[in-house]
Design an enzyme around this catalytic site. Structure first.
Site, PDB file in Angstrom:
ATOM      1  N   LYS A  78       0.842  -1.213   0.000  1.00  0.00           N
ATOM      2  CA  LYS A  78       0.000   0.000   0.000  1.00  0.00           C
ATOM      3  C   LYS A  78       0.872   1.255   0.000  1.00  0.00           C
ATOM      4  CE  LYS A  78      -1.982  -1.016   3.900  1.00  0.00           C
ATOM      5  NZ  LYS A  78      -1.305  -2.305   4.178  1.00  0.00           N
ATOM      6  N   ARG A 105      -9.531   1.389   8.363  1.00  0.00           N
ATOM      7  CA  ARG A 105      -9.123   0.030   8.633  1.00  0.00           C
ATOM      8  C   ARG A 105     -10.225  -0.743   9.337  1.00  0.00           C
ATOM      9  NH1 ARG A 105      -3.470   0.622   8.726  1.00  0.00           N
ATOM     10  NH2 ARG A 105      -2.403  -1.352   8.931  1.00  0.00           N
ATOM     11  N   ARG A 130      11.746  -5.979   4.809  1.00  0.00           N
ATOM     12  CA  ARG A 130      11.525  -4.533   4.716  1.00  0.00           C
ATOM     13  C   ARG A 130      12.445  -3.789   5.677  1.00  0.00           C
ATOM     14  NH1 ARG A 130       5.743  -2.002   5.320  1.00  0.00           N
ATOM     15  NH2 ARG A 130       5.738  -3.261   7.210  1.00  0.00           N
ATOM     16  N   ARG A 164      11.090  -2.479  11.406  1.00  0.00           N
ATOM     17  CA  ARG A 164      10.036  -1.972  12.296  1.00  0.00           C
ATOM     18  C   ARG A 164       9.741  -2.983  13.392  1.00  0.00           C
ATOM     19  NH1 ARG A 164       5.341  -0.069   8.205  1.00  0.00           N
ATOM     20  NH2 ARG A 164       4.113  -1.223   9.724  1.00  0.00           N
ATOM     21  N   ARG A 219      -0.888  -9.305  13.019  1.00  0.00           N
ATOM     22  CA  ARG A 219      -1.376  -8.242  12.136  1.00  0.00           C
ATOM     23  C   ARG A 219      -2.238  -8.819  11.016  1.00  0.00           C
ATOM     24  NH1 ARG A 219       3.974  -5.460  10.516  1.00  0.00           N
ATOM     25  NH2 ARG A 219       2.669  -4.105   9.220  1.00  0.00           N
TER      26      ARG A 219
HETATM   27  P1  AP5 Z   1       4.905  -1.627   1.852  1.00  0.00           P
HETATM   28  O1  AP5 Z   1       4.621  -0.763   0.688  1.00  0.00           O
HETATM   29  O2  AP5 Z   1       5.696  -1.074   2.971  1.00  0.00           O
HETATM   30  O3  AP5 Z   1       3.549  -2.318   2.371  1.00  0.00           O
HETATM   31  P2  AP5 Z   1       2.319  -1.738   3.183  1.00  0.00           P
HETATM   32  O4  AP5 Z   1       1.101  -2.356   2.587  1.00  0.00           O
HETATM   33  O5  AP5 Z   1       2.398  -0.260   3.277  1.00  0.00           O
HETATM   34  O6  AP5 Z   1       2.602  -2.450   4.560  1.00  0.00           O
HETATM   35  P3  AP5 Z   1       2.545  -1.880   6.051  1.00  0.00           P
HETATM   36  O7  AP5 Z   1       3.240  -2.898   6.905  1.00  0.00           O
HETATM   37  O8  AP5 Z   1       3.033  -0.482   6.115  1.00  0.00           O
HETATM   38  O9  AP5 Z   1       1.049  -1.964   6.286  1.00  0.00           O
HETATM   39  P4  AP5 Z   1       0.331  -1.977   7.609  1.00  0.00           P
HETATM   40  O10 AP5 Z   1      -1.012  -1.802   7.054  1.00  0.00           O
HETATM   41  O11 AP5 Z   1       0.517  -3.160   8.446  1.00  0.00           O
HETATM   42  O12 AP5 Z   1       1.090  -0.839   8.425  1.00  0.00           O
HETATM   43  P5  AP5 Z   1       0.716   0.654   8.778  1.00  0.00           P
HETATM   44  O13 AP5 Z   1       1.950   1.438   8.835  1.00  0.00           O
HETATM   45  O14 AP5 Z   1      -0.404   1.112   7.920  1.00  0.00           O
HETATM   46  O15 AP5 Z   1       5.620  -2.940   1.289  1.00  0.00           O
HETATM   47  C1  AP5 Z   1       6.067  -3.967   2.170  1.00  0.00           C
HETATM   48  C2  AP5 Z   1       7.458  -4.470   1.724  1.00  0.00           C
HETATM   49  O16 AP5 Z   1       7.340  -5.168   0.489  1.00  0.00           O
HETATM   50  C3  AP5 Z   1       8.456  -3.345   1.470  1.00  0.00           C
HETATM   51  O17 AP5 Z   1       9.725  -3.753   1.896  1.00  0.00           O
HETATM   52  C4  AP5 Z   1       8.420  -3.144  -0.039  1.00  0.00           C
HETATM   53  O18 AP5 Z   1       9.629  -2.639  -0.537  1.00  0.00           O
HETATM   54  C5  AP5 Z   1       8.103  -4.535  -0.551  1.00  0.00           C
HETATM   55  N1  AP5 Z   1       7.245  -4.538  -1.724  1.00  0.00           N
HETATM   56  C6  AP5 Z   1       6.178  -3.712  -1.989  1.00  0.00           C
HETATM   57  N2  AP5 Z   1       5.613  -4.028  -3.175  1.00  0.00           N
HETATM   58  C7  AP5 Z   1       6.313  -5.091  -3.661  1.00  0.00           C
HETATM   59  C8  AP5 Z   1       6.204  -5.897  -4.841  1.00  0.00           C
HETATM   60  N3  AP5 Z   1       5.252  -5.677  -5.763  1.00  0.00           N
HETATM   61  N4  AP5 Z   1       7.082  -6.923  -4.993  1.00  0.00           N
HETATM   62  C9  AP5 Z   1       8.039  -7.148  -4.056  1.00  0.00           C
HETATM   63  N5  AP5 Z   1       8.205  -6.436  -2.928  1.00  0.00           N
HETATM   64  C10 AP5 Z   1       7.353  -5.421  -2.724  1.00  0.00           C
HETATM   65  O19 AP5 Z   1       0.136   0.475  10.261  1.00  0.00           O
HETATM   66  C11 AP5 Z   1       0.965   0.047  11.327  1.00  0.00           C
HETATM   67  C12 AP5 Z   1       0.147  -0.045  12.597  1.00  0.00           C
HETATM   68  O20 AP5 Z   1      -0.377   1.254  12.936  1.00  0.00           O
HETATM   69  C13 AP5 Z   1      -1.093  -0.942  12.525  1.00  0.00           C
HETATM   70  O21 AP5 Z   1      -0.766  -2.294  12.777  1.00  0.00           O
HETATM   71  C14 AP5 Z   1      -1.964  -0.308  13.621  1.00  0.00           C
HETATM   72  O22 AP5 Z   1      -1.542  -0.711  14.888  1.00  0.00           O
HETATM   73  C15 AP5 Z   1      -1.676   1.163  13.468  1.00  0.00           C
HETATM   74  N6  AP5 Z   1      -2.629   1.832  12.567  1.00  0.00           N
HETATM   75  C16 AP5 Z   1      -2.353   2.463  11.395  1.00  0.00           C
HETATM   76  N7  AP5 Z   1      -3.452   2.950  10.818  1.00  0.00           N
HETATM   77  C17 AP5 Z   1      -4.495   2.617  11.643  1.00  0.00           C
HETATM   78  C18 AP5 Z   1      -5.900   2.821  11.585  1.00  0.00           C
HETATM   79  N8  AP5 Z   1      -6.477   3.445  10.538  1.00  0.00           N
HETATM   80  N9  AP5 Z   1      -6.653   2.341  12.614  1.00  0.00           N
HETATM   81  C19 AP5 Z   1      -6.101   1.715  13.648  1.00  0.00           C
HETATM   82  N10 AP5 Z   1      -4.777   1.476  13.759  1.00  0.00           N
HETATM   83  C20 AP5 Z   1      -3.976   1.926  12.768  1.00  0.00           C
HETATM   84 MG    MG Z   2       2.760   1.097   4.883  1.00  0.00          MG
END
Ligand code: AP5
Ligand code: MG
Length: 213
Positions: A13, A88, A127, A160, A171
């Site tokens: 994402k 979410r 990552r 992370r 997760r």
């Molecule tokens: P990346 O692009 O980093 O993936 P992502 O989908 O952004 O993954 P996140 O781990 O950031 O998502 P998340 O939803 O768990 O975390 P968030 O920060 O939102 O890609 C992942 C890896 O793969 C990278 O190394 C990349 O280079 C590689 N990659 C990407 N595309 C690729 C491809 N096509 N091929 C190969 N490799 C690839 O949230 C973290 C925490 O915050 C949550 O767990 C929660 O506790 C809290 N939080 C955040 N938002 C909310 C909300 N709205 N409500 C409640 N809690 C929340």
């Molecule tokens: Mg992310």
């Protein structure tokens, strides 16, 4: 153009949201990045959010919704934005819908980056994140020019806390229970677009651009 990114943790994402933001000239808004910046700066919000994030749980809706609504009310959001990691939960989506409809507005596209659980665990372990500027790398797929150092701002890269294998499982479970229902929610509104997130990131982006134009 107002876009929501949906998908499991690690689906890409953030990677795709950054590319969309750059191509279409709209801000990329990641609630996860906002929380991580607060944790890094030791704010009260950061301390509270960290309790949940480190366990792979969602931060409570009350905290999250306010931050997001404040952010999208800012001047740079008036021509649109890409939301990454929000909504979410169904209640978060409903609050966003209500806030937008009050100003006669709505979300244009919900893009679901589809990646099966098997692929996710491998991606997360590789990552590396920059907690200073939010840039993301992968030790195999997107390595930084110098190992362990952010290409953009020169800060050190980290694994992370919530990317440790014991937390990734939680997760994914939380995603399936609380976030996946949003796929049906946006499908019912007729704005859901699903793209294959398992292919090379440039090809994922090409499918997204095709959907948006
Ligand atoms: P990346 O692009 O980093 O993936 P992502 O989908 O952004 O993954 P996140 O781990 O950031 O998502 P998340 O939803 O768990 O975390 P968030 O920060 O939102 O890609 C992942 C890896 O793969 C990278 O190394 C990349 O280079 C590689 N990659 C990407 N595309 C690729 C491809 N096509 N091929 C190969 N490799 C690839 O949230 C973290 C925490 O915050 C949550 O767990 C929660 O506790 C809290 N939080 C955040 N938002 C909310 C909300 N709205 N409500 C409640 N809690 C929340
Ligand atoms: Mg992310």
């Amino acid at each position: 153009m107002k876009i929501i990114m949906l998908g499991a943790p690690g689906a890409g994402k953030g990677t795709q949201a950054k590319m969309i933001a750059e191509k279409y000239g709209v801000p990329h808004i990641s609630t996860g990045d906002i929380f991580r910046a607060n944790i890094k700066n030791g704010t009260d919000l950061g301390m509270e959010a960290k309790k949940y994030m480190d366990q792979g749980l969602l931060v409570p809706d009350e905290l999250t919704v306010k931050i997001l609504l404040d952010r999208v009310a800012q001047e740079d959001c008036k021509n649109g934005y890409v939301l990454d990691g929000f909504p979410r939960t169904i209640p978060q989506a409903e609050v966003l819908d209500r806030a937008l409809s009050e100003i006669g507005d709505q979300i244009d596209f919900a893009i679901n980056v589809d990646v099966p659980d098997e692929n996710i665990v491998k991606r997360m372990g590789g990552r590396r994140a920059c907690l200073s500027c939010g840039a993301t790398y992968h030790i195999e797929h997107v390595p930084p020019k110098t190992e362990g150092i952010c290409d953009v701002c020169g800060a050190s890269l980290v694994l992370r806390d919530d990317d440790k294998p014991e937390t990734v499982g939680n997760r994914l479970e939380v995603y399936h229970k609380q976030t996946q229902p949003l796929i049906d929610f946006y499908q019912a509104k007729g704005i859901l677009k699903t793209v294959d997130g398992t292919v090379d990131m440039k090809d994922v982006f090409a499918s997204i651009v095709a959907v948006l134009s």
